[in-house]
Design a protein around this motif. Structure first.
Motif, PDB file in Angstrom:
ATOM      1  N   MET A   1     -29.896   1.402  -6.071  1.00 19.55           N
ATOM      2  CA  MET A   1     -28.608   1.586  -5.434  1.00 19.55           C
ATOM      3  C   MET A   1     -28.637   0.949  -4.036  1.00 19.55           C
ATOM      4  N   ASP A   2     -27.559   0.328  -3.675  1.00 18.49           N
ATOM      5  CA  ASP A   2     -27.388  -0.277  -2.355  1.00 18.49           C
ATOM      6  C   ASP A   2     -27.580   0.775  -1.268  1.00 18.49           C
ATOM      7  N   ILE A   3     -28.261   0.402  -0.195  1.00 20.25           N
ATOM      8  CA  ILE A   3     -28.585   1.351   0.881  1.00 20.25           C
ATOM      9  C   ILE A   3     -27.331   1.913   1.563  1.00 20.25           C
ATOM     10  N   ILE A   4     -26.301   1.097   1.700  1.00 20.00           N
ATOM     11  CA  ILE A   4     -25.064   1.570   2.331  1.00 20.00           C
ATOM     12  C   ILE A   4     -24.361   2.559   1.408  1.00 20.00           C
ATOM     13  N   GLU A   5     -24.312   2.243   0.119  1.00 20.78           N
ATOM     14  CA  GLU A   5     -23.708   3.172  -0.854  1.00 20.78           C
ATOM     15  C   GLU A   5     -24.463   4.497  -0.873  1.00 20.78           C
ATOM     16  N   LYS A   6     -25.778   4.408  -0.835  1.00 18.45           N
ATOM     17  CA  LYS A   6     -26.610   5.614  -0.826  1.00 18.45           C
ATOM     18  C   LYS A   6     -26.349   6.450   0.440  1.00 18.45           C
ATOM     19  N   ALA A   7     -26.217   5.781   1.585  1.00 18.64           N
ATOM     20  CA  ALA A   7     -25.924   6.483   2.837  1.00 18.64           C
ATOM     21  C   ALA A   7     -24.540   7.127   2.774  1.00 18.64           C
ATOM     22  N   LEU A   8     -23.557   6.413   2.234  1.00 18.21           N
ATOM     23  CA  LEU A   8     -22.208   6.972   2.092  1.00 18.21           C
ATOM     24  C   LEU A   8     -22.221   8.229   1.226  1.00 18.21           C
ATOM     25  N   GLN A   9     -22.950   8.188   0.126  1.00 12.24           N
ATOM     26  CA  GLN A   9     -23.014   9.347  -0.761  1.00 12.24           C
ATOM     27  C   GLN A   9     -23.676  10.534  -0.078  1.00 12.24           C
ATOM     28  N   MET A  10     -24.798  10.296   0.589  1.00 15.40           N
ATOM     29  CA  MET A  10     -25.497  11.398   1.263  1.00 15.40           C
ATOM     30  C   MET A  10     -24.624  11.989   2.364  1.00 15.40           C
ATOM     31  N   LYS A  17     -17.672  19.742   3.887  1.00 17.60           N
ATOM     32  CA  LYS A  17     -16.870  20.902   4.283  1.00 17.60           C
ATOM     33  C   LYS A  17     -16.488  20.871   5.763  1.00 17.60           C
ATOM     34  N   GLN A  18     -16.753  19.767   6.424  1.00 16.15           N
ATOM     35  CA  GLN A  18     -16.495  19.663   7.865  1.00 16.15           C
ATOM     36  C   GLN A  18     -15.229  18.862   8.143  1.00 16.15           C
ATOM     37  N   GLN A  19     -14.642  19.152   9.306  1.00 12.21           N
ATOM     38  CA  GLN A  19     -13.469  18.414   9.779  1.00 12.21           C
ATOM     39  C   GLN A  19     -13.722  17.957  11.205  1.00 12.21           C
ATOM     40  N   ARG A  20     -12.996  16.914  11.616  1.00 19.34           N
ATOM     41  CA  ARG A  20     -13.082  16.448  12.995  1.00 19.34           C
ATOM     42  C   ARG A  20     -12.577  17.553  13.920  1.00 19.34           C
ATOM     43  N   LYS A  21     -13.180  17.642  15.081  1.00 16.62           N
ATOM     44  CA  LYS A  21     -12.855  18.690  16.055  1.00 16.62           C
ATOM     45  C   LYS A  21     -11.348  18.770  16.304  1.00 16.62           C
ATOM     46  N   GLY A  22     -10.813  19.973  16.124  1.00 15.45           N
ATOM     47  CA  GLY A  22      -9.411  20.228  16.433  1.00 15.45           C
ATOM     48  C   GLY A  22      -8.417  19.530  15.524  1.00 15.45           C
ATOM     49  N   SER A  23      -8.841  19.185  14.292  1.00 16.41           N
ATOM     50  CA  SER A  23      -7.918  18.492  13.380  1.00 16.41           C
ATOM     51  C   SER A  23      -8.196  18.889  11.935  1.00 16.41           C
ATOM     52  N   ASP A  24      -7.378  18.361  11.035  1.00 16.94           N
ATOM     53  CA  ASP A  24      -7.620  18.579   9.611  1.00 16.94           C
ATOM     54  C   ASP A  24      -8.166  17.321   8.946  1.00 16.94           C
ATOM     55  N   ILE A  25      -8.625  16.372   9.750  1.00 17.63           N
ATOM     56  CA  ILE A  25      -9.188  15.126   9.232  1.00 17.63           C
ATOM     57  C   ILE A  25     -10.615  15.393   8.758  1.00 17.63           C
ATOM     58  N   PRO A  26     -10.944  15.001   7.518  1.00 14.76           N
ATOM     59  CA  PRO A  26     -12.317  15.191   7.033  1.00 14.76           C
ATOM     60  C   PRO A  26     -13.321  14.492   7.960  1.00 14.76           C
ATOM     61  N   TYR A  27     -14.414  15.161   8.236  1.00 11.44           N
ATOM     62  CA  TYR A  27     -15.398  14.633   9.180  1.00 11.44           C
ATOM     63  C   TYR A  27     -15.961  13.285   8.755  1.00 11.44           C
ATOM     64  N   ILE A  28     -16.082  13.074   7.453  1.00  8.84           N
ATOM     65  CA  ILE A  28     -16.717  11.853   6.942  1.00  8.84           C
ATOM     66  C   ILE A  28     -16.036  10.596   7.475  1.00  8.84           C
ATOM     67  N   VAL A  29     -14.778  10.710   7.887  1.00  5.81           N
ATOM     68  CA  VAL A  29     -14.069   9.556   8.450  1.00  5.81           C
ATOM     69  C   VAL A  29     -14.856   8.991   9.642  1.00  5.81           C
ATOM     70  N   HIS A  30     -15.432   9.857  10.469  1.00  7.09           N
ATOM     71  CA  HIS A  30     -16.157   9.400  11.660  1.00  7.09           C
ATOM     72  C   HIS A  30     -17.405   8.582  11.308  1.00  7.09           C
ATOM     73  N   PRO A  31     -18.345   9.113  10.511  1.00  3.22           N
ATOM     74  CA  PRO A  31     -19.527   8.290  10.223  1.00  3.22           C
ATOM     75  C   PRO A  31     -19.194   6.998   9.476  1.00  3.22           C
ATOM     76  N   VAL A  32     -18.185   7.031   8.611  1.00  2.29           N
ATOM     77  CA  VAL A  32     -17.784   5.802   7.921  1.00  2.29           C
ATOM     78  C   VAL A  32     -17.237   4.798   8.934  1.00  2.29           C
ATOM     79  N   ALA A  33     -16.426   5.270   9.871  1.00  4.66           N
ATOM     80  CA  ALA A  33     -15.884   4.378  10.905  1.00  4.66           C
ATOM     81  C   ALA A  33     -17.003   3.781  11.759  1.00  4.66           C
ATOM     82  N   VAL A  34     -18.006   4.581  12.082  1.00  4.70           N
ATOM     83  CA  VAL A  34     -19.149   4.077  12.849  1.00  4.70           C
ATOM     84  C   VAL A  34     -19.842   2.961  12.065  1.00  4.70           C
ATOM     85  N   GLY A  35     -20.060   3.178  10.789  1.00  5.52           N
ATOM     86  CA  GLY A  35     -20.657   2.135   9.951  1.00  5.52           C
ATOM     87  C   GLY A  35     -19.799   0.878   9.912  1.00  5.52           C
TER      88      GLY A  35
END
Length: 179
Positions: A1-10, A17-35
């Motif tokens: 499996m591609d390393i980026i795909e593997k990182a996205l899955q993990m 179950k996390q959200q961005r501070k003070g919002s209803d945006i799923p937290y995963i948006v942040h690490p994906v945006a950083v990538g």
């Protein structure tokens, strides 16, 4: 499996179950945006994967050993370098540690940390445009301390030598705080 795909899955599972501070945006948006910031800046797969995983050790049940086992020493070292070492310290102590550490940190850690801070500042700026000064109430430290922190981060990241992402961060910080 591609390393980026593997990182996205993990990261997606770890932050599910996390959200961005003070919002209803799923937290995963942040690490994906950083990538994505790292990808757009031309960094290789290991930087991108580390960017996606940068908050897993600090904010989830994933351990550094898990990262090392699944992704190897280089990515584990970057993730470790981007994680706050002691969450029991005060906000100011943790941020001062980060500022000092990044001055002499290896380039790969500095790049991922810069992409992380750049996305945070862009997110704050976007929220500021929506709600104005009320944005600062969702943080443990208000506007003045946030300005101090991000300004010091820029200086710290420029300490050894500047790179294009630092200039983007510097401009984003300037716009956010009207400097």
């Amino acid at each position: 499996m591609d390393i980026i795909e593997k990182a996205l899955q993990m990261a997606a599972k770890a932050h599910s179950k996390q959200q961005r501070k003070g919002s209803d945006i799923p937290y995963i948006v942040h690490p994906v945006a950083v990538g994505m910031i790292l990808m757009k800046a031309g960094y290789d797969e290991s930087f991108i994967a580390a960017g996606i995983l940068h908050d897993t050790v600090e904010d989830t049940e994933i351990s550094l050993n898990d990262i090392h086992r699944e992704f190897g020493l280089e990515i584990a070292r970057i993730v470790d370098g981007c994680s706050e070492p002691d969450k029991s310290l005060s906000w100011e102590e943790r941020k001062t540690h980060t500022i000092e550490y990044l001055k002499d940190a290896p380039m790969e850690i500095r790049a991922v940390a810069c992409a992380d801070k750049l996305h945070n500042v862009r997110s704050i700026k976007n929220d500021y445009e929506q709600v104005g000064e009320a944005i600062w109430s969702k943080f443990n430290a208000g506007k003045e301390k946030q300005e101090w922190y991000y300004t010091q981060i820029v200086e710290s990241l420029q300490y050894q030598n500047s790179f294009p992402l630092v200039r983007e961060l510097e401009e984003a910080v300037r716009r956010l705080f009207n400097r």
